[in-house]
Design a protein around this motif. Structure first.
Motif, PDB file in Angstrom:
ATOM      1  N   ALA A 102       0.490  50.496  17.583  1.00 55.22           N
ATOM      2  CA  ALA A 102      -0.212  51.712  18.001  1.00 55.22           C
ATOM      3  C   ALA A 102      -1.058  52.393  16.899  1.00 55.22           C
ATOM      4  CB  ALA A 102       0.550  52.800  18.748  1.00 55.22           C
ATOM      5  N   PRO A 103      -0.671  52.312  15.694  1.00 50.35           N
ATOM      6  CA  PRO A 103      -1.660  52.851  14.859  1.00 50.35           C
ATOM      7  C   PRO A 103      -3.123  52.125  14.661  1.00 50.35           C
ATOM      8  CG  PRO A 103       0.490  53.117  14.001  1.00 50.35           C
ATOM      9  CD  PRO A 103       0.621  52.141  15.351  1.00 50.35           C
ATOM     10  N   LEU A 104      -2.676  50.974  14.374  1.00 56.71           N
ATOM     11  CA  LEU A 104      -4.232  50.043  14.490  1.00 56.71           C
ATOM     12  C   LEU A 104      -4.737  50.257  15.638  1.00 56.71           C
ATOM     13  CD1 LEU A 104      -3.136  46.941  12.466  1.00 56.71           C
ATOM     14  CD2 LEU A 104      -4.438  48.929  11.790  1.00 56.71           C
ATOM     15  N   ALA A 105      -4.219  50.325  16.730  1.00 61.07           N
ATOM     16  CA  ALA A 105      -4.923  50.595  18.215  1.00 61.07           C
ATOM     17  C   ALA A 105      -5.663  51.908  18.115  1.00 61.07           C
ATOM     18  CB  ALA A 105      -3.983  50.282  19.273  1.00 61.07           C
ATOM     19  N   ILE A 106      -5.122  52.939  17.880  1.00 57.49           N
ATOM     20  CA  ILE A 106      -5.596  54.305  17.599  1.00 57.49           C
ATOM     21  C   ILE A 106      -6.938  54.211  16.790  1.00 57.49           C
ATOM     22  CG2 ILE A 106      -5.414  56.440  17.046  1.00 57.49           C
ATOM     23  CD1 ILE A 106      -2.493  56.371  17.834  1.00 57.49           C
ATOM     24  N   GLU A 107      -6.825  53.452  15.444  1.00 59.63           N
ATOM     25  CA  GLU A 107      -7.762  53.475  14.643  1.00 59.63           C
ATOM     26  C   GLU A 107      -9.101  52.706  15.212  1.00 59.63           C
ATOM     27  OE1 GLU A 107      -5.673  52.086  11.145  1.00 59.63           O
ATOM     28  OE2 GLU A 107      -5.669  53.956  10.263  1.00 59.63           O
ATOM     29  N   SER A 108      -8.779  51.609  15.968  1.00 58.18           N
ATOM     30  CA  SER A 108      -9.755  50.723  16.413  1.00 58.18           C
ATOM     31  C   SER A 108     -10.772  51.313  17.301  1.00 58.18           C
ATOM     32  CB  SER A 108      -9.034  49.562  17.141  1.00 58.18           C
ATOM     33  OG  SER A 108      -8.511  49.697  18.458  1.00 58.18           O
ATOM     34  N   ARG A 109     -10.278  52.560  18.216  1.00 69.24           N
ATOM     35  CA  ARG A 109     -11.026  53.038  19.269  1.00 69.24           C
ATOM     36  C   ARG A 109     -12.224  53.984  18.545  1.00 69.24           C
ATOM     37  NH1 ARG A 109     -10.477  50.606  23.156  1.00 69.24           N
ATOM     38  NH2 ARG A 109     -10.055  49.147  21.557  1.00 69.24           N
TER      39      ARG A 109
END
Length: 238
Positions: A102-109
């Motif tokens: 989830a952290p990388l997914a959040i950062e990718s937005r």
């Protein structure tokens, strides 16, 4: 994950079911394995059936993030601001450790999702209710950075970024080679100071949870001192 997928297969397909199945898939095999085709296979439907509920993979990822953020403990009304902020950040950290992608997914937005915006808004509200000015709160949110969501980019352990993908467990940092230690003696000194006994319950290397809470408490204590001083951005030295 298998039992959850079986349960979802028995229910009529819904947006919530699609998102939760995608979260379970990413939890089990990593975000890299996520595709509309693989998700449809797990749900026992044809890929086109998913597009009735999510327009594309970007919308799927946004929805998955919102499912995860919804697991964070809600704000405690009328609580001391510092205790309330600390509790929610540590709750967010627990949630993201359950969903390491989830952290990388959040950062990718490119834009925060609605749930992320709601979480951040509620945290700002906690600071404001605790007596912080809008000016100080603005700078506090900058200082907290991603830590407000329960994760941080580790300075001394780049493998933790890879570890968030869910594919491998992060390895503890190794000691500096002798030539590097001679060139950078201060880094070598703190690297040695951060090491734990082999018998330690956290093993060798840094205790990630301890380091996170240590930095969080430093920030919160400093922020409280600024609030008490009535700090504003006009106090900056020029």
């Amino acid at each position: 994950m298998v039992e959850q997928a079986e349960t979802l297969r028995r229910k009529p397909l819904s947006r919530d079911g699609v998102l939760r199945a995608a979260v379970a898939l990413a939890d089990g095999t990593g975000i890299e394995s996520l595709s509309m085709r693989k998700l449809a296979q797990d749900l026992g439907v044809v890929p086109m059936a998913l597009y009735k509920h999510v327009a594309n993979k970007d919308e799927l990822l946004d929805g998955m993030i919102d499912v995860v953020v919804a697991e964070i403990d809600p704000p405690v009304p009328d609580a001391d601001w510092k205790a309330a902020v600390r509790k929610r950040i540590l709750s967010a950290r627990q949630v993201l450790r359950r969903h390491p992608w989830a952290p990388l997914a959040i950062e990718s937005r490119t834009m925060p999702t609605p749930a992320v915006l709601g979480y951040l808004d509620s945290m700002v509200g906690t600071f404001r209710a605790g007596g912080f000015s809008a000016d100080l709160t603005h700078h506090v949110m900058h200082a907290m950075g991603s830590r407000i969501l329960g994760f941080s980019q580790e300075l001394f352990d780049a493998s933790r970024r890879a570890g968030r993908s869910g594919t491998t467990d992060p390895e503890p940092p190794t000691a500096l080679p002798p030539e590097a230690a001679a060139r950078f003696p201060h880094l070598a000194e703190i690297a040695a100071a951060a090491s734990h006994d082999e018998a330690s319950v956290v093993g060798q290397g840094c205790d990630d949870q301890f380091e996170f809470e240590f930095a969080l408490d430093l920030l919160l204590d400093g922020i409280e001192r600024l609030r008490q001083q009535g700090w504003t951005s006009s106090h900056r030295s020029r």
